[in-house]
Design a protein around this motif. Sequence first.
Motif, PDB file in Angstrom:
ATOM      1  N   GLY A   1       0.790  -1.228   0.000  1.00 50.78           N
ATOM      2  CA  GLY A   1       0.000   0.000   0.000  1.00 50.78           C
ATOM      3  C   GLY A   1       0.816   1.269   0.000  1.00 50.78           C
ATOM      4  N   LYS A   2       2.112   1.140  -0.196  1.00 50.81           N
ATOM      5  CA  LYS A   2       2.978   2.319  -0.268  1.00 50.81           C
ATOM      6  C   LYS A   2       4.048   2.082  -1.318  1.00 50.81           C
ATOM      7  CE  LYS A   2       4.907   0.642   4.063  1.00 50.81           C
ATOM      8  NZ  LYS A   2       4.975   0.849   5.483  1.00 50.81           N
ATOM      9  N   ILE A   3       4.623   3.158  -1.788  1.00 50.07           N
ATOM     10  CA  ILE A   3       5.658   3.074  -2.822  1.00 50.07           C
ATOM     11  C   ILE A   3       7.012   3.298  -2.156  1.00 50.07           C
ATOM     12  CG2 ILE A   3       6.571   4.204  -4.900  1.00 50.07           C
ATOM     13  CD1 ILE A   3       4.031   2.629  -5.498  1.00 50.07           C
ATOM     14  N   GLU A   4       7.935   2.372  -2.397  1.00 54.23           N
ATOM     15  CA  GLU A   4       9.286   2.574  -1.878  1.00 54.23           C
ATOM     16  C   GLU A   4      10.202   2.963  -3.031  1.00 54.23           C
ATOM     17  OE1 GLU A   4      10.469  -2.003  -1.119  1.00 54.23           O
ATOM     18  OE2 GLU A   4       8.675  -1.209  -0.153  1.00 54.23           O
ATOM     19  N   MET A   5      11.432   3.317  -2.697  1.00 50.83           N
ATOM     20  CA  MET A   5      12.344   3.870  -3.696  1.00 50.83           C
ATOM     21  C   MET A   5      12.535   2.933  -4.893  1.00 50.83           C
ATOM     22  SD  MET A   5      16.104   5.544  -3.181  1.00 50.83           S
ATOM     23  CE  MET A   5      15.593   6.936  -2.201  1.00 50.83           C
ATOM     24  N   ALA A   6      12.698   1.644  -4.652  1.00 48.17           N
ATOM     25  CA  ALA A   6      12.920   0.705  -5.760  1.00 48.17           C
ATOM     26  C   ALA A   6      11.701   0.655  -6.671  1.00 48.17           C
ATOM     27  CB  ALA A   6      13.235  -0.685  -5.223  1.00 48.17           C
ATOM     28  N   GLU A   7      10.502   0.766  -6.089  1.00 45.73           N
ATOM     29  CA  GLU A   7       9.282   0.752  -6.899  1.00 45.73           C
ATOM     30  C   GLU A   7       9.173   2.046  -7.712  1.00 45.73           C
ATOM     31  OE1 GLU A   7       6.536  -2.153  -4.071  1.00 45.73           O
ATOM     32  OE2 GLU A   7       6.628  -0.015  -3.604  1.00 45.73           O
ATOM     33  N   LEU A   8       9.529   3.178  -7.089  1.00 43.78           N
ATOM     34  CA  LEU A   8       9.483   4.444  -7.823  1.00 43.78           C
ATOM     35  C   LEU A   8      10.478   4.439  -8.977  1.00 43.78           C
ATOM     36  CD1 LEU A   8       8.147   7.255  -7.940  1.00 43.78           C
ATOM     37  CD2 LEU A   8      10.089   8.118  -6.631  1.00 43.78           C
ATOM     38  N   ALA A   9      11.625   3.800  -8.774  1.00 45.47           N
ATOM     39  CA  ALA A   9      12.623   3.711  -9.845  1.00 45.47           C
ATOM     40  C   ALA A   9      12.092   2.921 -11.037  1.00 45.47           C
ATOM     41  CB  ALA A   9      13.917   3.088  -9.326  1.00 45.47           C
ATOM     42  N   GLN A  10      11.134   2.015 -10.790  1.00 45.72           N
ATOM     43  CA  GLN A  10      10.507   1.276 -11.892  1.00 45.72           C
ATOM     44  C   GLN A  10       9.442   2.123 -12.588  1.00 45.72           C
ATOM     45  OE1 GLN A  10      11.440  -1.538 -13.067  1.00 45.72           O
ATOM     46  NE2 GLN A  10      12.719  -2.326 -11.443  1.00 45.72           N
ATOM     47  N   ILE A  11       8.828   3.044 -11.843  1.00 48.39           N
ATOM     48  CA  ILE A  11       7.752   3.882 -12.383  1.00 48.39           C
ATOM     49  C   ILE A  11       8.319   5.006 -13.237  1.00 48.39           C
ATOM     50  CG2 ILE A  11       5.893   5.487 -11.781  1.00 48.39           C
ATOM     51  CD1 ILE A  11       5.661   3.854  -9.103  1.00 48.39           C
ATOM     52  N   LEU A  12       9.296   5.699 -12.682  1.00 42.14           N
ATOM     53  CA  LEU A  12       9.879   6.840 -13.384  1.00 42.14           C
ATOM     54  C   LEU A  12      11.051   6.354 -14.229  1.00 42.14           C
ATOM     55  CD1 LEU A  12       9.930   9.446 -10.479  1.00 42.14           C
ATOM     56  CD2 LEU A  12       8.221   9.198 -12.288  1.00 42.14           C
TER      57      LEU A  12
END
Length: 176
Positions: free
Chosen positions: A79-90
């Motif tokens: 239910g939250k975005i961590e840095m590794a997940e954000l790196a996949q998004i952006l």
Amino acid sequence: AGPQQAPHLHLAELTASQFLDIWRHFDADGNGYIEGKELENFFQELESARKGAGVDSKKDNLGDKMKEFMHKYDKNADGKIEMAELAQILPTEENFLLCFRQHVGSSSEFMEAWRRYDTDRSGYIEANELKGFLSDLLKKANRPYDEPKLQEYTQTILRMFDMNGDGKLGLSEMSR
């Protein structure tokens, strides 16, 4: 419907430094996650950036879009975005941050890397030692780089983890 889309959101590629600025902007409380109100703010800004870039946005309500988004990108479903997940998004240049994280995945690998790069045994990784670490990391990952890029990555890692601003990383800072 056209060719298969990349998971990225059709934004310009970010430098590691720009990625960090975005991370810090949205992780307002600095706890290492984009969650709750931070996540709503992130999602709303993302949607307006997509509209501004002319990316077709379905007419679903924001809540439905956000659920769909989290289902796609919140890999561990917490239910939250961590840095590794954000790196996949952006679309982060060379996905440098993930590369860094994967290299020091386990605590034993981390300590091994720490001992190898703390060459003067000061208990700190100074900027020049960090630069050596990043250079080896990029070679190991077969990622091309030049001196200015290596310098930018070194400064970005320092900005991320050097909490007391002394220009070097202590063990507690680095273990974050």
